[in-house]
Design a protein around this motif. Sequence first.
Motif, mmCIF file in Angstrom:
data_model
loop_
_atom_site.group_PDB
_atom_site.id
_atom_site.type_symbol
_atom_site.label_atom_id
_atom_site.label_comp_id
_atom_site.label_asym_id
_atom_site.label_seq_id
_atom_site.Cartn_x
_atom_site.Cartn_y
_atom_site.Cartn_z
ATOM 1 N N LEU A 173 0.858 -1.188 0.000
ATOM 2 C CA LEU A 173 0.000 0.000 0.000
ATOM 3 C C LEU A 173 0.891 1.234 0.000
ATOM 4 O O LEU A 173 1.799 1.339 0.834
ATOM 5 C CB LEU A 173 -0.902 -0.003 1.233
ATOM 6 C CG LEU A 173 -1.926 -1.157 1.239
ATOM 7 C CD1 LEU A 173 -2.578 -1.293 2.592
ATOM 8 C CD2 LEU A 173 -2.975 -0.939 0.158
ATOM 9 N N GLY A 174 0.647 2.112 -0.953
ATOM 10 C CA GLY A 174 1.438 3.343 -1.041
ATOM 11 C C GLY A 174 0.578 4.531 -0.692
ATOM 12 O O GLY A 174 0.479 4.941 0.456
ATOM 13 N N CYS A 175 -0.083 5.067 -1.707
ATOM 14 C CA CYS A 175 -0.854 6.301 -1.511
ATOM 15 C C CYS A 175 -2.187 6.071 -0.819
ATOM 16 O O CYS A 175 -2.733 6.953 -0.195
ATOM 17 C CB CYS A 175 -1.093 6.938 -2.876
ATOM 18 S SG CYS A 175 -2.113 5.896 -3.952
ATOM 19 N N GLU A 176 -2.740 4.913 -0.992
ATOM 20 C CA GLU A 176 -4.079 4.552 -0.484
ATOM 21 C C GLU A 176 -5.179 5.475 -0.989
ATOM 22 O O GLU A 176 -6.189 5.651 -0.327
ATOM 23 C CB GLU A 176 -4.083 4.463 1.049
ATOM 24 C CG GLU A 176 -3.333 3.232 1.535
ATOM 25 C CD GLU A 176 -3.669 2.820 2.953
ATOM 26 O OE1 GLU A 176 -4.722 2.213 3.163
ATOM 27 O OE2 GLU A 176 -2.855 3.132 3.841
ATOM 28 N N CYS A 194 -6.762 -0.587 -2.911
ATOM 29 C CA CYS A 194 -6.983 0.437 -1.878
ATOM 30 C C CYS A 194 -8.255 1.230 -2.114
ATOM 31 O O CYS A 194 -8.726 1.930 -1.226
ATOM 32 C CB CYS A 194 -5.782 1.388 -1.799
ATOM 33 S SG CYS A 194 -5.656 2.508 -3.210
ATOM 34 N N ARG A 209 -7.296 -1.594 -8.232
ATOM 35 C CA ARG A 209 -6.558 -1.006 -7.098
ATOM 36 C C ARG A 209 -7.249 -1.487 -5.838
ATOM 37 O O ARG A 209 -8.423 -1.159 -5.609
ATOM 38 C CB ARG A 209 -6.631 0.494 -7.164
ATOM 39 C CG ARG A 209 -6.317 0.923 -8.568
ATOM 40 C CD ARG A 209 -5.439 2.089 -8.625
ATOM 41 N NE ARG A 209 -4.726 1.928 -9.880
ATOM 42 C CZ ARG A 209 -3.718 2.645 -10.252
ATOM 43 N NH1 ARG A 209 -3.259 3.571 -9.500
ATOM 44 N NH2 ARG A 209 -3.116 2.432 -11.387
ATOM 45 N N GLY A 219 -5.563 5.470 -4.735
ATOM 46 C CA GLY A 219 -5.726 5.114 -6.138
ATOM 47 C C GLY A 219 -4.764 5.733 -7.122
ATOM 48 O O GLY A 219 -4.997 5.680 -8.330
ATOM 49 N N VAL A 220 -3.643 6.282 -6.651
ATOM 50 C CA VAL A 220 -2.742 6.978 -7.573
ATOM 51 C C VAL A 220 -1.517 6.140 -7.940
ATOM 52 O O VAL A 220 -1.121 6.074 -9.112
ATOM 53 C CB VAL A 220 -2.285 8.325 -6.965
ATOM 54 C CG1 VAL A 220 -1.227 8.982 -7.842
ATOM 55 C CG2 VAL A 220 -3.470 9.247 -6.800
ATOM 56 N N CYS A 221 -0.909 5.479 -6.980
ATOM 57 C CA CYS A 221 0.423 4.900 -7.217
ATOM 58 C C CYS A 221 0.416 3.501 -7.856
ATOM 59 O O CYS A 221 1.396 3.085 -8.445
ATOM 60 C CB CYS A 221 1.210 4.843 -5.914
ATOM 61 S SG CYS A 221 0.621 3.586 -4.760
ATOM 62 N N GLY A 222 -0.669 2.750 -7.713
ATOM 63 C CA GLY A 222 -0.754 1.421 -8.325
ATOM 64 C C GLY A 222 -0.021 0.319 -7.592
ATOM 65 O O GLY A 222 -0.049 -0.840 -8.023
ATOM 66 N N ALA A 223 0.616 0.641 -6.459
ATOM 67 C CA ALA A 223 1.374 -0.389 -5.736
ATOM 68 C C ALA A 223 0.474 -1.524 -5.250
ATOM 69 O O ALA A 223 0.907 -2.655 -5.104
ATOM 70 C CB ALA A 223 2.092 0.243 -4.542
ATOM 71 N N CYS A 224 -0.799 -1.206 -5.021
ATOM 72 C CA CYS A 224 -1.710 -2.178 -4.401
ATOM 73 C C CYS A 224 -2.464 -3.005 -5.436
ATOM 74 O O CYS A 224 -3.396 -3.727 -5.083
ATOM 75 C CB CYS A 224 -2.718 -1.420 -3.549
ATOM 76 S SG CYS A 224 -3.785 -0.363 -4.566
HETATM 77 FE FE1 FES Z 1 -1.573 3.658 -4.248
HETATM 78 FE FE2 FES Z 1 -3.511 1.858 -4.026
HETATM 79 S S1 FES Z 1 -1.936 2.255 -2.644
HETATM 80 S S2 FES Z 1 -3.051 3.112 -5.699
#
Ligand code: FES
Length: 398
Positions: free
Chosen positions: A38-41, A60, A58, A43-48
């Motif tokens: 989980l990065g930005c939580e 998150c 996503r 919906g921006v970074c795509g890590a999740c």
């Molecule tokens: Fe960044 Fe979901 S944590 S898009």
Amino acid sequence: MTSVRINVNGNLLEREVAPRMHLGDFVREEGRFTGTHLGCEHGVCGACTVLLDGQPVRSCTTFAVACEGRQVTTVEGFEQDPVMALLREAFSEHHALQCGYCTPGMLTTARDIVLRLPNADEHQIRVELSGNICRCTGYMGIVAAIRSVLEQLRKQPDPVIEAARAQALAGHGVAMPANSGPLASFAVEHSAQAAAVEPSAGPAAEASSERAPAGIKGGTRMDGRFSVAYPPEQVWAFMADLEAVAGCLPGANLEENDGERVKGFIAIKFGPMAAKFAGAARLTRNEEQRSGMLKGGGQDTISQSRANGEITYRVLSDNAGATLVEVEMLYSLQGPLAQFSRSGLVKDFVARMILDFGRNVERRMDPDAKPSTEPARLNVFALGMSIIWNRIKGWFGR
Ligand code: FES
Ligand code: FES
């Protein structure tokens, strides 16, 4: 609290959760699948990024309770996935990860690109990847890794991946076989046919085994041969009849056959091991050289193991009017059965099956034999005893 049931990587998780819990927290905290980052939580970074019914989402910004009855695949669930196997290797080769934080989401998106966009160029890959941020800015390596996988699949198409692509292009998500939803049909299949044409080892059945040189990644190679007491032209003609050939392979059944492509299954039981591989394969024949290649893939409906393989055979004269059939088999197994794929026991098993196949061919070609449309039966007890006996002889130097 709300009750929810979600299938994560083949595990049914039944939990009471707060309605506001998002899917990322659910897989991490309730399933302990902490590979999802989980990065930005928001919906921006795509890590999740994970797959939901085969489609990247996503996690998150997806409520867990909205996933009731659905199937989720996190990075841990791709262990048996052929596309991900190529991507993992390519990411490593092209140094496509540094801290690795974005990697699970990047891999999931990359897999989607490979399946949906077989001809994507660098620009298109970058556009598709724009929803995934790498804080280490390692994009060059990531893009190069995806390009190299696309290139590899263009040069050497993989029937299992091609089937998954057809599914993806039809607008269906492509999940993992461990999931039993609409995506479970993902893998095409090996066996029935693959084995159907391949004989190998004759009475002296010395199936030699080594790593596959190329083509079938991480696979095993076995060579063998068998003799048939009929002229090569007759044997060659017989081998063109896939129905008849499958009838000679113990446990094999054809369900579809257009003379070139076949679908069917092969059921195998050996001691505690039981497998039923359903699959599809394609036969190409070279009339001049009297050689053929059967290439296909399949999935075991019991263990969900997958197999890819190709069998090349050559029909030769043995200079005494009879026929020698040389066979080369390359195959790879993924999933629970993979651990057995190179064992001596399996080597013996395959050699024995090939021997049985050769005998059945001869039997079927006998004009005085009663015609039979029954598929050959696998004599498991005789097979098992013969293998065990050979092993004992080997241990005591015969
Ligand atoms: Fe960044 Fe979901 S944590 S898009
Ligand atoms: Fe570090 Fe991408 S490798 S965030």
